[in-house]
Design a protein around this motif. Structure first.
Motif, mmCIF file in Angstrom:
data_model
loop_
_atom_site.group_PDB
_atom_site.id
_atom_site.type_symbol
_atom_site.label_atom_id
_atom_site.label_comp_id
_atom_site.label_asym_id
_atom_site.label_seq_id
_atom_site.Cartn_x
_atom_site.Cartn_y
_atom_site.Cartn_z
ATOM 1 N N PHE A 43 37.262 27.277 36.714
ATOM 2 C CA PHE A 43 37.555 27.190 38.144
ATOM 3 C C PHE A 43 38.729 28.104 38.500
ATOM 4 O O PHE A 43 38.715 28.775 39.538
ATOM 5 N N THR A 77 40.084 38.683 42.202
ATOM 6 C CA THR A 77 39.225 39.008 43.343
ATOM 7 C C THR A 77 39.218 40.507 43.612
ATOM 8 O O THR A 77 38.249 41.038 44.182
ATOM 9 N N MET A 103 37.518 31.782 38.624
ATOM 10 C CA MET A 103 36.691 32.119 39.783
ATOM 11 C C MET A 103 37.480 32.106 41.087
ATOM 12 O O MET A 103 37.044 32.703 42.083
ATOM 13 N N THR A 104 38.611 31.421 41.103
ATOM 14 C CA THR A 104 39.424 31.357 42.328
ATOM 15 C C THR A 104 40.712 32.156 42.215
ATOM 16 O O THR A 104 41.548 32.096 43.115
ATOM 17 N N ASN A 105 40.858 32.901 41.129
ATOM 18 C CA ASN A 105 42.076 33.680 40.913
ATOM 19 C C ASN A 105 42.154 34.818 41.931
ATOM 20 O O ASN A 105 41.286 35.693 41.955
ATOM 21 N N PRO A 106 43.180 34.825 42.793
ATOM 22 C CA PRO A 106 43.253 35.874 43.825
ATOM 23 C C PRO A 106 43.437 37.265 43.240
ATOM 24 O O PRO A 106 43.021 38.252 43.849
#
Length: 457
Positions: free
Chosen positions: A56, A65, A59-62
């Motif tokens: 998680f 991105t 996948m949410t690491n800014p």
């Protein structure tokens, strides 16, 4: 039990050498090894309980991105034929200079590195565009192929670079881990922007040394670097220079300038770059629904591969730590004679050798998380270490037998050019890269001075 960590490392290395997919190898071998070790009481499955949180977090690491955004930007610029226009214009500018086409290849490689950062696309594009002309003009095949391969790998060190983004994420986690193990609770960390700024001087130094090598060959071995017989300046060159250089330079300023100026994070700058690449393609009338679908499909494929490796690396790192691998590596590096110097030297030599066989992403997520926390606890500067690793990993694209730049170029090289010529051609550039590593070791300020000036309080 710590010998099991070495056994796990060896099994993963063997599986990768046998050609198994990287992501599935990292996760599959680690998970199977952990389950077998549990049966003998050698491993506690509690170490793997944090896998869902790790996934998680990935996948949410800014920071991460920025990866698909920069990949999108690079593929879009490749489809807009930026390299073709740049190379043709720079060839006209350098016409009349002995070795002018070789120098143009390096300059275009640097510009593409600062605007796309995709090694494979750059090597293939310049191999298709420049290599036939260089061979026709009488360039030595070894010099021509070596120059194209080396110029293409500049995307590894000149920001925005995918490897610097990945290294920034890995080294940031390693730096925080080192601080916690030392009982230091500080918000200070390592950012991708730090590595982008720190890589500017070393990247430009590589460009200068590459060009100096081609110039030296033109002076001392003129038979390998012929002069262009057609030295006339074509009409309308000034206008073509402006129209060819302004778009990529504007994109470079938009992306890097916003980061260096503190106006945006690397992820925000990546989104600007992706938008700028679309506008550039539209201005060249090369943006349509079909091309956009091709770019998005390519971005999805590359990004999915990278993120799947992230997840596999999480399985490996947790299993390795559960088997006592961190303690083993800490004891090994800290007990080496010569202290920090020997430890860093050992790590650099190890990465260079493994680079003959593994890709830079594999090394980043297998070796770096293991050794970086120990080096940070020994007092190594994180920005300096990141740039050292990035340049070291750049050689992995050129070192046979598995250098990817060699494979990329071989695929578009005419049969008249032997594979051994490509291998021999990159050797001087590998030595140049290693010489820059030595310079960074002697003068760390090459990587640390600019970040300290820009980000000083």
């Amino acid at each position: 039990m710590e010998f099991l960590a070495l056994l796990l490392f060896a099994l993963i290395f063997i599986a990768l050498m046998m050609g198994f997919p990287v992501a599935l190898t990292l996760s599959g071998v680690s998970l199977i090894f952990a389950l077998v070790a549990v049966q003998f009481g050698w491993f506690d499955l509690a170490f793997l309980q944090s896998i869902p949180n790790r996934i998680f977090g990935i996948m949410t690491n800014p920071t991460l991105t920025a990866v698909p955004l920069f990949v999108f930007m690079g593929i879009m610029l490749e489809k807009s034929k930026l390299a073709e226009q740049l190379l043709g214009t720079m060839d006209e500018v350098m016409r009349g200079f002995r070795g002018g086409l070789g120098l143009s290849v390096i300059l275009v490689g640097a510009l593409l590195a600062a605007s796309t950062g995709i090694v494979g696309a750059t090597v293939v594009t310049m191999g298709l565009l420049a290599l036939p002309t260089m061979l026709k003009q009488g360039y030595c095949p070894k010099l021509a192929t070596g120059t194209i391969c080396a110029a293409g790998t500049l995307g590894q060190i000149i920001p925005p670079s995918i490897i610097l983004i990945l290294l920034g994420d890995v080294l940031s986690s390693a730096y925080q881990q080192a601080q916690l193990e030392q009982g230091i609770f500080s918000p200070e960390t390592l950012s991708v922007g730090d590595l982008f700024v720190g890589a500017l001087f070393p990247g430009m130094l590589l460009v200068v040394l590459y060009m100096a090598y081609v110039f030296a060959m033109a002076v001392f071995r003129p038979h390998t670097v012929p002069a262009d017989a057609n030295a006339t300046i074509p009409p309308g060159l000034g206008k073509r220079v402006i129209t060819s250089l302004i778009p990529p330079l504007a994109l470079i300023v938009l992306v890097l300038g916003s980061i260096l100026g503190g106006f945006s994070t690397p992820t925000e700058a990546a989104s600007l770059g992706a938008l700028g690449a679309m506008l550039l393609a539209a201005a060249k009338k090369r943006l349509n629904l079909q091309r956009l679908q091709e770019v998005m499909r390519g971005t999805l494929q590359v990004s999915s591969m990278i993120f799947l490796i992230f997840i596999g690396a999480a399985f490996f790192s947790l299993t390795f730590r559960g088997l006592g691998g961190d303690d083993l590596m800490h004891d090994f590096l800290t007990n080496l004679p010569g202290g920090v110097f020997t430890a860093v030297l050992m790590v650099m030599v190890l990465m260079f050798i493994i680079g003959f066989f593994l890709d830079f992403i594999e090394i980043t997520y297998i070796i770096v998380p293991v050794v970086a926390p120990v080096l940070f606890m020994m007092g190594v500067d994180p920005i300096w270490l990141g740039i050292m690793i990035a340049i070291n990993l750049q050689t992995a694209f050129l070192t046979p037998p598995f250098g990817f730049a060699l494979f990329y170029l071989r695929g578009v090289t005419p049969p008249s050019v032997a594979t051994v010529d490509i291998y021999k051609g990159v050797l001087p550039y590998i030595l140049i890269q290693l010489s820059v590593l030595v310079m960074l070791a002697v003068w760390p300020e090459l990587a640390t001075w600019l970040p300290s000036v820009i980000y000083q309080d």
